[in-house]
Design a protein around this motif. Sequence first.
Motif, PDB file in Angstrom:
ATOM      1  N   SER A   5      -7.519  -3.170   4.267  1.00 28.81           N
ATOM      2  CA  SER A   5      -7.317  -2.086   5.227  1.00 28.81           C
ATOM      3  C   SER A   5      -8.469  -1.109   5.043  1.00 28.81           C
ATOM      4  O   SER A   5      -9.435  -1.418   4.355  1.00 28.81           O
ATOM      5  N   ILE A  48      -7.771   2.568  -8.293  1.00 35.91           N
ATOM      6  CA  ILE A  48      -6.528   2.093  -8.921  1.00 35.91           C
ATOM      7  C   ILE A  48      -6.285   0.633  -8.590  1.00 35.91           C
ATOM      8  O   ILE A  48      -6.497   0.205  -7.455  1.00 35.91           O
ATOM      9  N   TYR A  97      -8.571  11.108  -2.164  1.00 33.65           N
ATOM     10  CA  TYR A  97      -8.816  12.154  -3.165  1.00 33.65           C
ATOM     11  C   TYR A  97      -9.047  13.520  -2.516  1.00 33.65           C
ATOM     12  O   TYR A  97      -9.304  14.496  -3.193  1.00 33.65           O
ATOM     13  N   ALA A 127      -7.631   0.060   1.130  1.00 34.25           N
ATOM     14  CA  ALA A 127      -6.930  -0.723   0.117  1.00 34.25           C
ATOM     15  C   ALA A 127      -7.080  -2.216   0.377  1.00 34.25           C
ATOM     16  O   ALA A 127      -7.601  -2.631   1.422  1.00 34.25           O
ATOM     17  N   MET A 128      -6.601  -2.988  -0.577  1.00 36.31           N
ATOM     18  CA  MET A 128      -6.708  -4.442  -0.458  1.00 36.31           C
ATOM     19  C   MET A 128      -5.575  -5.085  -1.246  1.00 36.31           C
ATOM     20  O   MET A 128      -5.188  -4.571  -2.297  1.00 36.31           O
ATOM     21  N   THR A 129      -5.038  -6.175  -0.733  1.00 31.16           N
ATOM     22  CA  THR A 129      -4.089  -6.958  -1.547  1.00 31.16           C
ATOM     23  C   THR A 129      -4.596  -8.393  -1.641  1.00 31.16           C
ATOM     24  O   THR A 129      -5.173  -8.936  -0.692  1.00 31.16           O
ATOM     25  N   GLU A 143       0.416 -10.711  -7.697  1.00 31.66           N
ATOM     26  CA  GLU A 143       0.053  -9.854  -6.567  1.00 31.66           C
ATOM     27  C   GLU A 143      -0.872  -8.746  -7.074  1.00 31.66           C
ATOM     28  O   GLU A 143      -0.575  -8.102  -8.092  1.00 31.66           O
ATOM     29  N   GLN A 183      -6.342   0.156  -4.692  1.00 34.15           N
ATOM     30  CA  GLN A 183      -6.495   1.332  -3.831  1.00 34.15           C
ATOM     31  C   GLN A 183      -7.500   2.259  -4.498  1.00 34.15           C
ATOM     32  O   GLN A 183      -7.200   2.873  -5.517  1.00 34.15           O
ATOM     33  N   ARG A 184      -8.713   2.295  -3.932  1.00 29.53           N
ATOM     34  CA  ARG A 184      -9.794   3.110  -4.478  1.00 29.53           C
ATOM     35  C   ARG A 184     -10.036   2.833  -5.970  1.00 29.53           C
ATOM     36  O   ARG A 184     -10.465   1.779  -6.321  1.00 29.53           O
ATOM     37  N   ILE A 217       0.821  -7.329 -10.384  1.00 32.52           N
ATOM     38  CA  ILE A 217       2.222  -7.621 -10.686  1.00 32.52           C
ATOM     39  C   ILE A 217       2.364  -9.140 -10.782  1.00 32.52           C
ATOM     40  O   ILE A 217       1.999  -9.868  -9.849  1.00 32.52           O
ATOM     41  N   GLU A 236      -4.979   5.266   5.477  1.00 30.88           N
ATOM     42  CA  GLU A 236      -5.151   3.889   5.950  1.00 30.88           C
ATOM     43  C   GLU A 236      -5.466   3.804   7.446  1.00 30.88           C
ATOM     44  O   GLU A 236      -6.128   2.882   7.885  1.00 30.88           O
ATOM     45  N   GLU A 280      -5.877  -9.444   2.164  1.00 33.77           N
ATOM     46  CA  GLU A 280      -5.547  -8.446   3.198  1.00 33.77           C
ATOM     47  C   GLU A 280      -6.297  -7.164   2.889  1.00 33.77           C
ATOM     48  O   GLU A 280      -6.224  -6.673   1.768  1.00 33.77           O
ATOM     49  N   PHE A 320       0.842  -1.203   0.000  1.00 31.12           N
ATOM     50  CA  PHE A 320       0.000   0.000   0.000  1.00 31.12           C
ATOM     51  C   PHE A 320       0.880   1.258   0.000  1.00 31.12           C
ATOM     52  O   PHE A 320       0.572   2.247  -0.663  1.00 31.12           O
ATOM     53  N   ILE A 347      -2.852  -5.248  -6.011  1.00 29.29           N
ATOM     54  CA  ILE A 347      -2.988  -4.193  -5.008  1.00 29.29           C
ATOM     55  C   ILE A 347      -4.060  -3.230  -5.520  1.00 29.29           C
ATOM     56  O   ILE A 347      -3.906  -2.655  -6.601  1.00 29.29           O
ATOM     57  N   LYS A 361       8.557 -10.648 -15.865  1.00 25.84           N
ATOM     58  CA  LYS A 361       7.689  -9.881 -14.977  1.00 25.84           C
ATOM     59  C   LYS A 361       6.740  -8.996 -15.809  1.00 25.84           C
ATOM     60  O   LYS A 361       7.163  -8.434 -16.829  1.00 25.84           O
ATOM     61  N   GLU A 363       3.625  -5.915 -15.329  1.00 26.14           N
ATOM     62  CA  GLU A 363       2.840  -5.082 -14.418  1.00 26.14           C
ATOM     63  C   GLU A 363       1.642  -4.531 -15.186  1.00 26.14           C
ATOM     64  O   GLU A 363       1.803  -3.934 -16.252  1.00 26.14           O
ATOM     65  N   ARG A 378      -3.180 -12.218  -3.303  1.00 29.84           N
ATOM     66  CA  ARG A 378      -2.037 -12.892  -3.928  1.00 29.84           C
ATOM     67  C   ARG A 378      -2.488 -14.268  -4.399  1.00 29.84           C
ATOM     68  O   ARG A 378      -3.261 -14.943  -3.714  1.00 29.84           O
ATOM     69  N   ARG A 392      -3.181  -2.417  -9.282  1.00 31.33           N
ATOM     70  CA  ARG A 392      -1.908  -2.841  -9.894  1.00 31.33           C
ATOM     71  C   ARG A 392      -1.835  -4.355  -9.778  1.00 31.33           C
ATOM     72  O   ARG A 392      -2.058  -4.911  -8.707  1.00 31.33           O
TER      73      ARG A 392
END
Lengths: 226, 238
Positions: B178, B201, A132, B181-183, B194, B198-199, B205, A125, B176, A56, B196, B142, B144, B185, B203
């Motif tokens: 928060s 967005i 935003y 955000a969230m991850t 992986e 966030q709102r 990988i 967090e 995971e 994060f 990730i 790799k 992304e 795997r 990613r």
Amino acid sequence: MAKPVIAASNVNVFRIGHVISLGRLSGNSIKNIAMQILQGQITASLFHSFNVNLSFLEGYNIRYTEKQVKRIDENFLDYSQGFRLFLTAPSFTVPRRLAYLVHKFFSGDVSGDIGEALLVYFLVEELGLDPYHICHLRPEKRRRYLTPDFLILDPNNMLKELINEPYNPLLYAEVKSSTGTMTAERIEKGLQQLKRVIGSKHGLLFLMEKKRGHHGYITRVIVVKR
Amino acid sequence: MSEEISYVMSAINQIYDNLWIGDIKIAFEVATQALQQGKIEKLVEAAEMAKKLITFLRIEAKEKEIEDKEDWVTESFLKRLEDISIDDAIAGVMMVHLSNLKAALNYLVESGKIKPLLEEEEPSQLRKEKRYKCVVISQPPKFEVKALLDTSFSVPNFERLKKVAEELGLNPTILEKSKAAMTLRFFSGNEFVEVIAQRFIARIIMTMREPSEERMNRISSKILEMLTEEKNGSFDRK
């Protein structure tokens, strides 16, 4: 009894006991307060403690920090252990007319970068602020405009426990990061910078420190107003 | 004032989101639209006046060899502000930032093509789907995938996560989460993925023992579809 293990990615946030009214303070008084903060003479209590999820953190690094650094998630722990990572300048230059879009500048180390990313991480967090509603304007400050490092909008009062008194939803924040020694001059400068911009609002000064030989980060938050 | 600042903040963040995946056209449109507000000139003027005043005071402090420069500049600035509203000046800095972004984006839009910084690099192609757009940065083994979602990401429940993983021949690990955000795997004998989020967005990988663009596209599309599904529990942050 065994000592508690503090992870390198642990961040302890201390809040300086009371809201400091900068408007009434002379230059010498601000100097004294900066010195007292540095020496721990003003009461600070543990406000929050958390472990950083590095995936994060990298997201906030990409979006909100000023320097051209990628993958601090891969380097954060080394850096936190005291290995100072020096960067190599890129082999190419960004075309002049596009340099503004990069908006980041090259720097020899990453402490400021980690500090800025940690600030956004903490606000979003841990305190639940909308990402935003955070705007990073330090690049314009480098162009000599009068602005704080960050503008924060908090219409849902997510920072009420941190500020601990009624406040305008628009706040200004300054960040000072250090992996070596934090100085009273830097704290004083942060307070002076906030005094110039806060008007009738509240300001937040974040001191992000990674002390050598110690695991984890220590953050001190100083809430100020006119 | 808060509403205007909120609008401009949101525009600046949207521009950076679009810059992040290389959608210059949309970034330019957002900047253009945000700059069509009424009070811009007044705010930019306040920002320029404050800049001039502070620069002048810094020079004066140097010339006069003032001992406590920071304090002298602050006090003199606050005394000589007169007609300038600090709040307007700071809102004006946001407008200056927006205008500069627009000018740089305009140059790119007019030139019609984004060239990579290194000549040997292939420019990434933006792929637009129903609920998201994405680019792939290929550096086999790799990959992304950077994606911008139309809505805030959804958190899949365990059953859905298991089903998607099975369809892709992958094993999921514990999700995971928060506040924002969230991850996720996934792994198999040949791949590690992986995610990730966030709102708006996401990613993804991916590292593959046997790199395959086709497989990478299949995995990323399935995952992005899952993150943008309406029936999933939405990520409650407001």
